[in-house]
Design an enzyme around this catalytic site. Structure first.
Site, mmCIF file in Angstrom:
data_model
loop_
_atom_site.group_PDB
_atom_site.id
_atom_site.type_symbol
_atom_site.label_atom_id
_atom_site.label_comp_id
_atom_site.label_asym_id
_atom_site.label_seq_id
_atom_site.Cartn_x
_atom_site.Cartn_y
_atom_site.Cartn_z
ATOM 1 N N ASP A 101 -1.764 -0.959 5.743
ATOM 2 C CA ASP A 101 -1.992 -0.385 7.067
ATOM 3 C C ASP A 101 -3.469 -0.309 7.438
ATOM 4 O OD1 ASP A 101 -2.511 1.641 5.173
ATOM 5 O OD2 ASP A 101 -2.021 3.225 6.608
ATOM 6 N N ASN B 41 -5.502 2.780 -3.241
ATOM 7 C CA ASN B 41 -6.763 3.477 -3.486
ATOM 8 C C ASN B 41 -6.469 4.975 -3.470
ATOM 9 O OD1 ASN B 41 -8.279 1.113 -3.482
ATOM 10 N ND2 ASN B 41 -8.997 1.359 -1.386
ATOM 11 N N SER C 226 -8.977 7.806 -3.779
ATOM 12 C CA SER C 226 -10.296 8.417 -3.925
ATOM 13 C C SER C 226 -10.228 9.938 -3.973
ATOM 14 C CB SER C 226 -11.223 7.975 -2.792
ATOM 15 O OG SER C 226 -10.799 8.531 -1.565
ATOM 16 N N HIS D 293 -15.970 -0.769 -7.493
ATOM 17 C CA HIS D 293 -15.003 -1.029 -8.563
ATOM 18 C C HIS D 293 -14.120 -2.221 -8.188
ATOM 19 C CE1 HIS D 293 -11.853 -0.455 -11.534
ATOM 20 N NE2 HIS D 293 -12.732 0.276 -12.191
ATOM 21 N N CYS E 214 -6.188 3.144 -7.867
ATOM 22 C CA CYS E 214 -7.621 3.141 -8.173
ATOM 23 C C CYS E 214 -8.236 4.475 -7.766
ATOM 24 C CB CYS E 214 -8.304 2.006 -7.427
ATOM 25 S SG CYS E 214 -10.079 1.944 -7.788
ATOM 26 N N ASP F 7 0.040 5.091 0.987
ATOM 27 C CA ASP F 7 -0.092 6.022 2.108
ATOM 28 C C ASP F 7 -0.179 5.256 3.429
ATOM 29 O OD1 ASP F 7 -0.236 7.883 0.046
ATOM 30 O OD2 ASP F 7 -2.427 7.990 0.118
ATOM 31 N N ASP G 174 0.868 -1.173 0.000
ATOM 32 C CA ASP G 174 0.000 0.000 0.000
ATOM 33 C C ASP G 174 0.907 1.225 0.000
ATOM 34 O OD1 ASP G 174 -2.461 1.490 0.268
ATOM 35 O OD2 ASP G 174 -1.929 1.783 2.370
ATOM 36 N N LYS H 168 -9.683 -1.452 -3.281
ATOM 37 C CA LYS H 168 -9.573 -2.324 -2.116
ATOM 38 C C LYS H 168 -10.736 -2.039 -1.171
ATOM 39 C CE LYS H 168 -5.407 -0.723 -1.521
ATOM 40 N NZ LYS H 168 -4.123 -0.387 -0.848
#
Length: 185
Positions: A152, A69, A71, A123, A107, A28, A26, A127
Site C-alpha cells: 500500500d 517493516n 519500525s 538495512h 524488519c 499494515d 505487506d 523496504k
C-alpha cells in the site's frame, strides 16, 4: 530465531522440488488496518476480503509471504516479542478462516532507532530494499519470475522492483476483489 536475524520466523523450507510462485504481502494496510503501529490484540482488524484473498492465492498455488517493516520496535513503541505475537495472531486469525500464510518476515530496524541494536542507516531488509523478499525466495525455493508483491506504499513497490518482481499498489477497499482482478478470476 537468532540474534543475527531477530525478526525471521519462517517454517523450514522444502529441501527439493520445483520452485513455487509467491505472493508477497505487506501487513499494515493490506492484510490488517493500519491503525498506527498496531501491536496489540485489540489493534488487529482485518482488511475487508483479506482472508478470502489469501485463500484465493493459496488455491492458485501461491506461497503467501508477509513482508513488513516494523519500525515500532526500533522506535521503542513495542518490543520484538510483541511484534512476533501480533504477527502470529494475524496468521492464526487468517488460518481460522482457511487462509494460509507460509512465512512472515519483519524488519524492526530503522535509522533513528532508540536502541543501538535496531539502528541501521539502510538495512537490506527494510523496504524499499528487497532483502525480505530475496531471503524468502532463497529460504522457500520461490520462483521470483512467477511472483508478485501487493503493498500500500511506494516503498513496497520499490522493494518489488528491486527484487525483480511486479508490484501492485492496493488502496482498498476489498483485498479479495483486488486479488481476483489481478489473477483474472
Amino acid at each position: 530465531m537468532t540474534d543475527a536475524d531477530p525478526a525471521r520466523t519462517p517454517p523450514a523450507p522444502p529441501a527439493s522440488g520445483p520452485l513455487v510462485p509467491a505472493a508477497f504481502l505487506d501487513r499494515d494496510g493490506v492484510l490488517n488496518r493500519d491503525v498506527g503501529y498496531p501491536h496489540r490484540e485489540q489493534d488487529l482488524e482485518l482488511i475487508s476480503g483479506a482472508a478470502e484473498a489469501v485463500r484465493l492465492l493459496n488455491r492458485h498455488g501461491f506461497f503467501t509471504v508477509i513482508v513488513t517493516n516494523q519500525s515500532g520496535v526500533a522506535r521503542g513503541m513495542f518490543d520484538l516479542d510483541q511484534m512476533n505475537a501480533f504477527n502470529a495472531l494475524l496468521v492464526r486469525r487468517l488460518q481460522v478462516q482457511g487462509a494460509v500464510i507460509g512465512a512472515v518476515y519483519a524488519c524492526p530496524y530503522h535509522s533513528s532507532a532508540i536502541e543501538d541494536r535496531w539502528r541501521h542507516a539502510d538495512h537490506p531488509d527494510r523496504k524499499p530494499n528487497p532483502g525480505m523478499i530475496l531471503r524468502a525466495a532463497a529460504d522457500h525455493r520461490l520462483d521470483l519470475a512467477r511472483s508478485f508483491m501487493i503493498g500500500d506504499r511506494p516503498s513496497d513497490m520499490e522493494a518489488a522492483r528491486r527484487a525483480g518482481i511486479p508490484g501492485f499498489l492496493f488502496q482498498g477497499p476489498d483485498l479479495n476483489l483486488f486479488v481476483a482482478d489481478l489473477l483474472g478470476v
